[in-house]
Scaffold this motif. Structure first.
Motif, PDB file in Angstrom:
ATOM      1  N   TYR A   1       0.951  -1.146  -0.071  1.00 59.54           N
ATOM      2  CA  TYR A   1       0.166  -0.152   0.004  1.00 59.54           C
ATOM      3  C   TYR A   1       0.870   1.406   0.125  1.00 59.54           C
ATOM      4  CZ  TYR A   1      -4.681  -2.296   0.610  1.00 59.54           C
ATOM      5  OH  TYR A   1      -5.833  -3.015   0.070  1.00 59.54           O
ATOM      6  N   ARG A   2       2.014   1.270   0.782  1.00 58.28           N
ATOM      7  CA  ARG A   2       2.813   2.438   0.698  1.00 58.28           C
ATOM      8  C   ARG A   2       3.585   2.713  -0.903  1.00 58.28           C
ATOM      9  NH1 ARG A   2       8.832   2.791   3.783  1.00 58.28           N
ATOM     10  NH2 ARG A   2       9.198   5.049   3.457  1.00 58.28           N
ATOM     11  N   LEU A   3       3.881   1.611  -1.612  1.00 56.53           N
ATOM     12  CA  LEU A   3       4.061   1.807  -3.045  1.00 56.53           C
ATOM     13  C   LEU A   3       2.873   2.300  -3.792  1.00 56.53           C
ATOM     14  CD1 LEU A   3       6.223  -1.354  -3.268  1.00 56.53           C
ATOM     15  CD2 LEU A   3       7.087   0.896  -3.424  1.00 56.53           C
ATOM     16  N   ILE A   4       1.671   1.768  -3.596  1.00 58.00           N
ATOM     17  CA  ILE A   4       0.798   2.301  -4.401  1.00 58.00           C
ATOM     18  C   ILE A   4       0.222   3.742  -4.154  1.00 58.00           C
ATOM     19  CG2 ILE A   4      -1.884   1.962  -4.438  1.00 58.00           C
ATOM     20  CD1 ILE A   4      -1.747  -1.066  -4.017  1.00 58.00           C
TER      21      ILE A   4
ATOM     22  N   ALA B   1      13.200  -1.921  -6.836  1.00 56.16           N
ATOM     23  CA  ALA B   1      12.737  -3.680  -6.402  1.00 56.16           C
ATOM     24  C   ALA B   1      13.740  -3.841  -5.014  1.00 56.16           C
ATOM     25  CB  ALA B   1      13.120  -4.783  -7.342  1.00 56.16           C
ATOM     26  N   ILE B   2      14.889  -3.408  -5.041  1.00 53.90           N
ATOM     27  CA  ILE B   2      16.007  -3.582  -4.066  1.00 53.90           C
ATOM     28  C   ILE B   2      15.397  -2.627  -2.772  1.00 53.90           C
ATOM     29  CG2 ILE B   2      18.073  -3.221  -3.106  1.00 53.90           C
ATOM     30  CD1 ILE B   2      19.302  -3.382  -6.001  1.00 53.90           C
ATOM     31  N   LEU B   3      14.951  -1.509  -3.009  1.00 49.04           N
ATOM     32  CA  LEU B   3      14.157  -0.858  -2.083  1.00 49.04           C
ATOM     33  C   LEU B   3      12.913  -1.485  -1.278  1.00 49.04           C
ATOM     34  CD1 LEU B   3      14.077   2.017  -0.199  1.00 49.04           C
ATOM     35  CD2 LEU B   3      12.714   2.986  -2.347  1.00 49.04           C
ATOM     36  N   ALA B   4      12.298  -1.891  -2.161  1.00 45.01           N
ATOM     37  CA  ALA B   4      11.000  -2.755  -1.591  1.00 45.01           C
ATOM     38  C   ALA B   4      11.391  -3.834  -0.945  1.00 45.01           C
ATOM     39  CB  ALA B   4      10.195  -3.004  -2.795  1.00 45.01           C
ATOM     40  N   PHE B   5      12.601  -4.779  -1.129  1.00 45.80           N
ATOM     41  CA  PHE B   5      13.006  -5.775  -0.520  1.00 45.80           C
ATOM     42  C   PHE B   5      13.601  -5.306   0.785  1.00 45.80           C
ATOM     43  CE2 PHE B   5      15.405 -10.035  -1.130  1.00 45.80           C
ATOM     44  CZ  PHE B   5      14.369 -10.707  -0.863  1.00 45.80           C
ATOM     45  N   HIS B   6      14.104  -4.262   0.893  1.00 46.30           N
ATOM     46  CA  HIS B   6      14.544  -3.678   2.142  1.00 46.30           C
ATOM     47  C   HIS B   6      13.396  -3.387   2.871  1.00 46.30           C
ATOM     48  CE1 HIS B   6      15.757  -0.856   4.997  1.00 46.30           C
ATOM     49  NE2 HIS B   6      15.213   0.382   4.462  1.00 46.30           N
ATOM     50  N   TRP B   7      12.440  -2.710   2.466  1.00 42.82           N
ATOM     51  CA  TRP B   7      11.130  -2.251   3.329  1.00 42.82           C
ATOM     52  C   TRP B   7      10.625  -3.618   4.075  1.00 42.82           C
ATOM     53  CZ3 TRP B   7       8.626   1.672  -0.451  1.00 42.82           C
ATOM     54  CH2 TRP B   7       9.275   2.990  -0.263  1.00 42.82           C
TER      55      TRP B   7
ATOM     56  N   GLU C   1      11.388   4.269  -9.917  1.00 42.46           N
ATOM     57  CA  GLU C   1      11.706   3.296  -8.774  1.00 42.46           C
ATOM     58  C   GLU C   1      10.726   2.576  -8.060  1.00 42.46           C
ATOM     59  OE1 GLU C   1      16.429   4.562  -8.133  1.00 42.46           O
ATOM     60  OE2 GLU C   1      14.764   5.150  -6.495  1.00 42.46           O
ATOM     61  N   MET C   2       9.610   3.586  -7.804  1.00 37.95           N
ATOM     62  CA  MET C   2       8.449   3.290  -6.891  1.00 37.95           C
ATOM     63  C   MET C   2       7.762   2.398  -7.915  1.00 37.95           C
ATOM     64  SD  MET C   2       8.747   4.447  -3.981  1.00 37.95           S
ATOM     65  CE  MET C   2      10.349   4.547  -4.153  1.00 37.95           C
ATOM     66  N   ILE C   3       7.700   2.642  -8.964  1.00 39.40           N
ATOM     67  CA  ILE C   3       6.884   1.588 -10.085  1.00 39.40           C
ATOM     68  C   ILE C   3       7.446   0.349 -10.067  1.00 39.40           C
ATOM     69  CG2 ILE C   3       6.402   1.069 -12.557  1.00 39.40           C
ATOM     70  CD1 ILE C   3       5.936   4.127 -12.733  1.00 39.40           C
ATOM     71  N   GLY C   4       8.751   0.211 -10.243  1.00 38.77           N
ATOM     72  CA  GLY C   4       9.411  -1.014 -10.213  1.00 38.77           C
ATOM     73  C   GLY C   4       9.303  -1.661  -8.745  1.00 38.77           C
TER      74      GLY C   4
ATOM     75  N   PHE D   1       2.449   8.804   5.632  1.00 32.94           N
ATOM     76  CA  PHE D   1       3.395   7.888   5.240  1.00 32.94           C
ATOM     77  C   PHE D   1       4.021   7.747   4.030  1.00 32.94           C
ATOM     78  CE2 PHE D   1       5.068   3.038   5.421  1.00 32.94           C
ATOM     79  CZ  PHE D   1       6.399   3.453   6.139  1.00 32.94           C
ATOM     80  N   ALA D   2       3.101   7.914   2.950  1.00 30.04           N
ATOM     81  CA  ALA D   2       3.494   7.820   1.559  1.00 30.04           C
ATOM     82  C   ALA D   2       4.101   9.211   1.362  1.00 30.04           C
ATOM     83  CB  ALA D   2       2.356   7.682   0.706  1.00 30.04           C
ATOM     84  N   PHE D   3       3.199  10.365   1.642  1.00 33.00           N
ATOM     85  CA  PHE D   3       3.627  11.594   1.224  1.00 33.00           C
ATOM     86  C   PHE D   3       4.816  12.114   1.660  1.00 33.00           C
ATOM     87  CE2 PHE D   3       3.365  16.414   1.519  1.00 33.00           C
ATOM     88  CZ  PHE D   3       3.213  16.645   0.095  1.00 33.00           C
ATOM     89  N   PHE D   4       4.925  12.102   3.147  1.00 37.56           N
ATOM     90  CA  PHE D   4       6.079  13.035   3.888  1.00 37.56           C
ATOM     91  C   PHE D   4       7.278  11.924   3.844  1.00 37.56           C
ATOM     92  CE2 PHE D   4       2.567  15.260   5.435  1.00 37.56           C
ATOM     93  CZ  PHE D   4       3.007  16.649   5.320  1.00 37.56           C
ATOM     94  N   CYS D   5       6.928  10.458   4.227  1.00 40.15           N
ATOM     95  CA  CYS D   5       8.121   9.526   4.623  1.00 40.15           C
ATOM     96  C   CYS D   5       8.694   8.759   3.358  1.00 40.15           C
ATOM     97  CB  CYS D   5       7.637   8.506   5.844  1.00 40.15           C
ATOM     98  SG  CYS D   5       7.463   9.461   7.187  1.00 40.15           S
ATOM     99  N   THR D   6       7.871   9.182   2.228  1.00 38.00           N
ATOM    100  CA  THR D   6       8.313   8.266   1.094  1.00 38.00           C
ATOM    101  C   THR D   6       8.657   9.434  -0.183  1.00 38.00           C
ATOM    102  OG1 THR D   6       6.867   6.530   1.717  1.00 38.00           O
ATOM    103  CG2 THR D   6       7.972   6.445  -0.654  1.00 38.00           C
TER     104      THR D   6
END
Length: 292
Positions: A35-38, A70-76, A176-179, A213-218
């Protein structure tokens, strides 16, 4: 250069809040990241569409940027898994080892000599964070997930510095976020089987938290990160991010009741972290003067 350091420190402050959102949002780590990525993709696309700055990239560049995402998402996934399996303090303390992994991985990737100075500074900073929080063996799973998370974060920063060079910041962020979203969306059918959730639809309060979360912290956070990485090294970037656990632990104590007494070890740890940062900045400025 001074502006880049200001942007970096603001991003660190925002990053200190990410652990809190990971704890207060009731979704498991997989759904939380999804959801963060969406939300992030939607907000970034709207922002770029309003400014008419959505730019196409070549298929090769798309795969580079999407792979980095994708690396970032894996880290998350590992980072929030660590927090869910333990608490905010343990998750962010484990993240402090990112400087150590960067000092090792960056020379390997760029085929350069490992800097003993960077290793020593990262170890000094790591010792500082370990002083702040003593590990509890009840949280072994959280600790293990957190260490893997920090290695992935170091890899992301190193790769991101290369792929974001000479590209608009917001364009890098969007692709990057799309990936990352494509990667997690592919995992979700398998993830929900092995880690079932009561509901995949966020509660109304979770929706509100996810937007913040998505706006400020992403969106804001990663724009500042990418901009600062154009001016400073990946090692300096990750070493500065060792301040994140300090912010996160203090906020967790104040807002989530993770009461940790601010004893002598806490202040000694902060002093070690700040000392390592000051030593790195002094060393960096000296090298800049020599090069000019």
């Amino acid at each position: 250069m001074k502006q880049a350091f200001w942007k970096l420190h603001i991003s660190v402050l925002l990053a200190g809040c990410t652990g809190l959102f990971g704890k207060v949002i009731s979704l498991n780590e997989g759904l939380l990241v999804w959801y963060r990525l969406i939300f992030t993709v939607i907000l970034t696309a709207i922002f770029l569409a309003i400014q008419q700055k959505i730019r196409r990239v070549s298929l090769r560049d798309f795969f580079h940027l999407a792979g980095t995402g994708a690396i970032l998402a894996f880290h998350w996934l590992f980072f929030y898994g660590s927090i869910k399996a333990s608490n905010v303090s343990i998750g962010v303390v484990c993240f402090s080892s990112v400087g150590f992994f960067t000092a090792i991985l960056e020379p390997m990737i760029y085929r350069s000599k490992i800097s003993s100075r960077e290793i020593l500074l990262s170890l000094l900073s790591l010792c500082g964070v370990l002083l702040i929080f003593s590990f509890d063996m009840r949280y072994r799973l959280g600790i293990a997930l957190g260490i893997v998370s920090s290695a992935l974060a170091a890899l992301f920063t190193i790769v991101n510095k290369r792929v974001s060079a000479n590209r608009p910041t917001t364009t890098v962020l969007l692709y990057e976020m799309i990936g990352g979203l494509l990667f997690v969306s592919f995992l979700m059918p398998f993830y929900t089987v092995y880690f079932p959730a009561k509901s995949i639809i966020p509660a109304p309060l979770d929706f509100f938290y996810l937007f913040l979360f998505a706006f400020f912290c992403t969106v804001v956070l990663y724009i500042l990160q990418i901009q600062s990485l154009k001016k400073i090294s990946a090692f300096t970037f990750n070493l500065t991010y060792n301040l994140e656990p300090v912010y996160s632990i203090v906020l967790a104590m104040l807002l989530l009741g993770e009461a940790k007494e601010l004893n002598a070890a806490f202040y000694a740890g902060i002093i070690l972290i700040i000392t390592s940062l000051l030593m790195q900045m002094i060393s960096y400025r000296k090298s800049q003067r020599i090069s000019t």
